[in-house]
Design a protein around this motif. Structure first.
Motif, mmCIF file in Angstrom:
data_model
loop_
_atom_site.group_PDB
_atom_site.id
_atom_site.type_symbol
_atom_site.label_atom_id
_atom_site.label_comp_id
_atom_site.label_asym_id
_atom_site.label_seq_id
_atom_site.Cartn_x
_atom_site.Cartn_y
_atom_site.Cartn_z
ATOM 1 N N THR A 1 -8.622 -34.752 -20.497
ATOM 2 C CA THR A 1 -8.725 -33.309 -20.564
ATOM 3 C C THR A 1 -8.621 -32.752 -19.160
ATOM 4 O O THR A 1 -9.383 -33.152 -18.277
ATOM 5 N N SER A 2 -7.692 -31.853 -18.965
ATOM 6 C CA SER A 2 -7.598 -31.195 -17.672
ATOM 7 C C SER A 2 -8.251 -29.825 -17.791
ATOM 8 O O SER A 2 -8.115 -29.146 -18.793
ATOM 9 N N THR A 3 -8.986 -29.463 -16.784
ATOM 10 C CA THR A 3 -9.717 -28.207 -16.833
ATOM 11 C C THR A 3 -9.410 -27.365 -15.612
ATOM 12 O O THR A 3 -9.064 -27.874 -14.558
ATOM 13 N N TYR B 1 -17.914 -19.503 -13.949
ATOM 14 C CA TYR B 1 -18.610 -19.329 -15.213
ATOM 15 C C TYR B 1 -17.827 -19.830 -16.425
ATOM 16 O O TYR B 1 -18.406 -20.182 -17.427
ATOM 17 N N ILE B 2 -16.524 -19.832 -16.360
ATOM 18 C CA ILE B 2 -15.703 -20.149 -17.522
ATOM 19 C C ILE B 2 -14.949 -21.450 -17.286
ATOM 20 O O ILE B 2 -14.300 -21.629 -16.257
ATOM 21 N N VAL B 3 -15.029 -22.350 -18.257
ATOM 22 C CA VAL B 3 -14.281 -23.594 -18.211
ATOM 23 C C VAL B 3 -13.138 -23.473 -19.212
ATOM 24 O O VAL B 3 -13.360 -23.192 -20.389
ATOM 25 N N LEU B 4 -11.911 -23.633 -18.749
ATOM 26 C CA LEU B 4 -10.751 -23.558 -19.630
ATOM 27 C C LEU B 4 -10.202 -24.956 -19.865
ATOM 28 O O LEU B 4 -9.901 -25.676 -18.921
ATOM 29 N N ASN B 5 -10.085 -25.313 -21.111
ATOM 30 C CA ASN B 5 -9.522 -26.604 -21.494
ATOM 31 C C ASN B 5 -8.003 -26.446 -21.580
ATOM 32 O O ASN B 5 -7.449 -26.276 -22.660
ATOM 33 N N PHE C 1 -8.739 -20.250 -31.587
ATOM 34 C CA PHE C 1 -7.992 -20.640 -30.382
ATOM 35 C C PHE C 1 -8.860 -20.472 -29.138
ATOM 36 O O PHE C 1 -8.889 -21.347 -28.265
ATOM 37 N N LEU C 2 -9.591 -19.375 -29.053
ATOM 38 C CA LEU C 2 -10.449 -19.125 -27.905
ATOM 39 C C LEU C 2 -11.580 -20.140 -27.836
ATOM 40 O O LEU C 2 -11.930 -20.620 -26.749
ATOM 41 N N ALA C 3 -12.143 -20.512 -28.989
ATOM 42 C CA ALA C 3 -13.202 -21.514 -29.006
ATOM 43 C C ALA C 3 -12.685 -22.865 -28.527
ATOM 44 O O ALA C 3 -13.368 -23.565 -27.779
ATOM 45 N N CYS C 4 -11.497 -23.229 -28.959
ATOM 46 C CA CYS C 4 -10.917 -24.511 -28.534
ATOM 47 C C CYS C 4 -10.502 -24.486 -27.069
ATOM 48 O O CYS C 4 -10.528 -25.512 -26.394
ATOM 49 N N LEU C 5 -10.134 -23.330 -26.572
ATOM 50 C CA LEU C 5 -9.660 -23.210 -25.196
ATOM 51 C C LEU C 5 -10.806 -23.168 -24.187
ATOM 52 O O LEU C 5 -10.661 -23.636 -23.064
ATOM 53 N N THR C 6 -11.941 -22.626 -24.591
ATOM 54 C CA THR C 6 -13.059 -22.456 -23.657
ATOM 55 C C THR C 6 -14.109 -23.546 -23.772
ATOM 56 O O THR C 6 -15.137 -23.470 -23.108
#
Length: 160
Positions: free
Chosen positions: A12-14, A19-23, A83-88
């Motif tokens: 997984t690259s982040t 404050y926000i972690v994006l997958n 999508f937002l839940a999976c992305l964050t």
């Protein structure tokens, strides 16, 4: 007695801000791209329907138009949230695919979008409206994407 063991590694690259972690790795997966395209097509359908919205005619003369507008809006918002839940979240993309939620959500979305698009396109034989034709065809394309997502969700579902 010997047996084989399969070990699966997920990379997984982040992009880490304070404050926000994006997958960002989720966008490189096939389910991630499907959700992104479902969202983009949903926005296009809702935009087309919103531009042509006239409340005086929807309620009495063209309920098919309103039904398609409502279904496209409903599943656009639902897909955005998913999508937002999976992305964050680093774990949501892998975990939610193993639950029954994605299978039910994508199946219901596909069926209702096929129905609303078909009703809209059948109604178009009575009057010519090119933008509604585009919205109906985009609805069918989106329904196909939701069917593919439902199929993938069925394959990855684990009845825990």
């Amino acid at each position: 007695m010997s047996h084989s063991v399969t070990i699966t590694r997920t990379t997984t690259s982040t992009t880490n801000t304070s404050y926000i972690v994006l997958n960002t790795g989720y966008l490189k997966t096939f389910p991630g791209l499907l959700k992104l395209f479902e969202l983009i097509i949903g926005v296009a359908i809702v935009t087309i329907m919103a531009i042509n919205f006239d409340a005086r005619y929807f309620a009495t003369y063209r309920p098919q138009d309103l039904f398609h507008y409502l279904m496209a809006t409903t599943f656009m918002i639902g897909t955005f949230c998913l999508f937002l839940a999976c992305l964050t979240s680093l774990s949501t993309g892998g975990l939610i695919a193993k639950t029954i939620y994605e299978l039910i959500y994508h199946s219901v979305a596909a069926i209702l979008l096929v129905v609303s698009s078909a009703l809209l396109l059948i109604k178009l034989k009575d009057y010519k409206h090119d933008s509604y034709m585009a919205a109906g065809i985009l609805g069918l394309v989106n329904a196909v994407l939701y069917f593919i997502s439902a199929f993938l969700a069925h394959r990855s579902y684990r009845g825990i």
